[in-house]
Design an enzyme around this catalytic site. Structure first.
Site, short mmCIF file in Angstrom:
data_model
loop_
_atom_site.label_atom_id
_atom_site.label_comp_id
_atom_site.label_asym_id
_atom_site.label_seq_id
_atom_site.Cartn_x
_atom_site.Cartn_y
_atom_site.Cartn_z
CG ASP A 83 -9.25 6.91 7.98
OD1 ASP A 83 -9.68 6.86 9.14
OD2 ASP A 83 -8.85 7.96 7.45
CD GLU A 114 -10.39 10.25 9.82
OE1 GLU A 114 -10.77 10.47 8.65
OE2 GLU A 114 -9.69 9.26 10.14
CG HIS A 129 -2.22 0.75 0.97
ND1 HIS A 129 -3.24 0.29 0.18
CD2 HIS A 129 -2.64 1.95 1.41
CE1 HIS A 129 -4.22 1.16 0.15
NE2 HIS A 129 -3.89 2.18 0.90
#
Length: 502
Positions: A153, A266, A95
Site C-alpha cells: 500500500d 482490500e 520502515h
C-alpha cells in the site's frame, strides 16, 4: 567538525581493532586495505538508531553507505573472519516497527545508497538494486508502459526490505505477494559471498532469502516480473453494516478470474471509538457515513479497483455493473473515483503529507499485522474487533481487513502463512503517543493471547518475537530448514540481529 571527521576517517583506515565509546557502544575500526569508510557523525548514527515504529532506540557503531555490492561483501568477509565480531543490519527506509533493521554497536548498511532500475529490452522484467524504493520502480517502469504486478500500500519503502518479509497489498489475491514475483536475486551472504540465485541456481538461498527476514543474506539486486501498466483506475468504496455480507462479497471478488474480476481488493473497519474518515465520499454523504458508524458501532468498507486503458471497452462497464448489482453493500453507499494508475498506487503518499504537516507522522506506531484463517475469521471478529478493540476508550489509525488466496504463495519460501486456501490479512495500524504506546501494546498482547486461548491459528507479519520458542512456533515445520540455511549462509550469525531470532 572537519578535524573531527578527519580523525574518524584516519582511525577507520588504520586500526583493525575495537574500542569502547563513553556510552559503551562499540566503535568499529576497520583496516585500511578494506577501503571502507564508516559514517559515525551524530546525525547519521541517530537516524540509523530509529525506525518507523518509533518505539525502540538501538545505536549502531557506524553506518556504511556502499557504492557497490562489493563493499558490502568486503565488510562481511572481514567480520566473518574476525575472532571479535560485529554484527550487520541492512536498512532501507527503516520502515520496521521494533528495531528489526537495527544493530547495537554493529554496522548498519544504508541500502538506499544502492538504487537503480534497468528494464529489459523485451520489458518482461526489471533488474532493481536492493535499496531502490518501490515508488521509483513504478516511475521508471511506467515510463515504458510496464510495471510490477504486486504492490504494498505504501511505496516509499525499499525493494530489498519488502522481499525480506513478503510484500503484501490489495493485489495479492490475484498476483501473489511481491516475493512470488521475483525471477532471480543477487545476494551477499553472511560469509561475504556474492551469489546469484534463482529457482534453478542456488535455490536454497533463493527460497530462503525471500521472506527470510534478512537472516541468510542481503539482497543487492532483484529481477522483478513486469506486465502492462494500465493508464487509469476505477476505484470504489462501499459500506456494509453486516460483517457476514462484507466477507462474503470480499471472498466472492477474490475468486473471480482475471478477465471479469477486479484487480485490487482490500477492506477497512470504521469504528465508533476511532477516527471516521469520510473523505472518499461526496460531501453530501459524509455526515450520513458518520451517522452510520454511530448507529452500528462498526461499518465495514469494501475497497476495490479495476485497472483499464480504454473506458469504452465492454469489460469496464461489465465490472462496474457486477459491483453495483451483485454486491450486498448498503444501498446508496458506494462511491467511485477515476484516477491515474500512478496516483492510485501512490495514494498513501497523500496521507503521509497530511500527517507530516500536522506533526503526526513520526510518532510511535505499535502496529499489529496478522494473517487469520478464513474458517476462524468470524470468531476473530467477534472476539477481537467487538470484544477488545471496540471496548477501548479510543483507537487511532487504520484497521485493514481483507482476504487473499494461499495458492498465490510459494511454500518453499521462508514466509509463513496459515494453512488454509483463503486467509485474511488484518492490519491494526495504530498510532500512539509516548504516553500511551504501552497501553496500545498491551491491547496487542491481549489480542494475541485471545487468539491462542481460542485456538485461532494466526500467523504474525512484521512480527518481533523475543523468545526462541515463539520463533519455533511461528516457523513450525520450516524451522529445521531455517536453522540449516542459517548455518549454511550465515554461520557466525552476523546478519539482522534486530529480528531477535538467534
Amino acid at each position: 567538525m572537519a578535524n573531527l571527521r578527519l580523525m574518524i576517517s584516519v582511525l577507520v583506515y588504520l586500526l583493525p581493532s575495537f574500542a569502547k565509546s563513553s556510552e559503551s557502544t562499540k566503535v568499529i575500526i576497520l583496516p585500511k586495505p578494506l577501503n571502507l569508510t564508516l559514517l559515525t557523525d551524530p546525525f547519521t548514527v541517530s537516524t540509523a538508531s530509529h525506525d518507523y515504529g518509533n518505539i525502540t532506540t538501538v545505536t549502531p557503531g557506524g553506518v556504511l553507505c556502499p557504492s557497490s555490492s562489493s563493499e558490502i561483501s568486503r565488510l562481511l568477509r572481514y567480520a566473518a573472519n574476525q575472532e571479535t565480531i560485529f554484527q550487520v543490519a541492512a536498512r532501507g527506509q527503516g520502515h520496521s516497527l521494533n528495531g528489526q533493521a537495527s544493530v547495537s554497536g554493529g554496522v548498519v548498511i544504508n541500502m538506499t545508497c544502492l538504487a537503480g532500475v534497468t528494464v529489459s529490452e523485451d520489458k518482461k522484467y526489471a533488474d532493481v538494486e536492493g535499496g531502490t524504493l518501490w515508488v521509483d520502480v513504478l516511475r521508471e517502469t511506467a515510463e515504458k508502459d510496464v510495471s510490477p504486478v504486486s504492490w504494498t500500500d505504501y511505496l516509499h519503502i525499499s525493494v530489498g526490505g519488502t522481499l525480506s518479509n513478503a510484500g503484501i497489498g490489495g493485489q495479492v489475491f490475484r498476483n501473489g505477494p511481491q516475493i512470488s514475483n521475483v525471477l532471480e536475486l543477487d545476494v551477499i551472504t553472511g560469509k561475504g559471498e556474492m551469489l546469484a540465485c534463482s529457482p534453478q541456481l542456488n535455490p536454497e538461498l533463493f527460497y530462503g532469502v525471500l521472506g527470510g527476514l534478512g537472516q541468510f543474506g542481503i539482497i543487492s539486486r532483484a529481477r522483478i516480473v513486469l506486465n502492462h501498466a494500465p493508464k487509469r483506475v476505477k476505484w470504489f468504496k462501499m459500506l456494509y453494516s453486516d460483517f457476514t455480507a462484507f466477507t462474503k462479497d470480499q471472498e466472492s471478488l477474490i475468486s473471480m478470474d482475471n478477465d471479469t474480476g477486479v484487480d485490487y481488493v482490500e477492506g477497512q473497519l470504521l469504528m465508533s471509538n476511532g477516527i471516521v474518515d469520510t473523505s472518499f465520499f461526496p460531501p453530501s454523504d459524509q455526515s450520513k457515513v458518520v451517522d452510520l458508524v454511530k448507529n452500528h458501532s462498526i461499518i465495514y468498507v469494501l475497497e476495490v479497483a479495476k485497472y483499464y486503458d480504454d473506458p469504452s471497452l465492454p469489460i469496464v462497464g461489465q465490472v462496474i455493473d457486477k459491483l453495483t448489482k451483485t454486491l450486498s453493500y448498503l444501498p446508496g453507499f458506494i462511491s467511485m473515483h477515476d484516477v491515474l494508475y500512478f496516483d492510485f498506487l501512490n495514494r498513501v503518499q497523500v496521507e503521509e503529507d497530511k500527517l507530516r504537516s500536522l506533526g503526526l507522522w513520526e510518532v510511535p506506531h505499535p502496529w499489529l499485522n496478522l494473517y487469520v484463517p478464513k474458517t476462524q475469521i468470524l470468531d476473530f471478529h467477534n472476539g477481537v474487533v467487538k470484544n477488545i478493540l471496540l471496548k477501548q476508550n479510543s483507537t487511532s489509525g487504520v484497521a485493514l481487513f481483507y482476504p487473499t488466496n494461499r495458492n498465490k504463495w510459494d511454500n518453499r519460501m521462508s514466509a509463513m502463512i496459515p494453512d488454509e486456501d483463503v486467509f485474511y490479512v488484518v492490519g491494526l495500524l495504530q498510532s500512539a503517543s509516548p504516553h500511551n504506546v504501552q497501553e496500545v501494546e498491551s491491547v496487542n498482547e491481549t489480542i494475541i493471547r485471545f487468539c491462542k486461548e481460542s485456538g485461532i491459528k494466526i500467523k504474525q507479519y512484521l512480527m518481533h518475537y523475543t523468545r526462541k520458542e515463539d520463533w519455533v512456533e511461528h516457523f513450525g515445520s520450516k524451522w529445521s530448514d531455517f536453522l540449516k540455511r542459517k548455518d549454511l549462509f550465515d554461520p557466525k550469525k552476523l546478519l539482522s540481529p534486530g529480528q531477535d531470532i538467534f
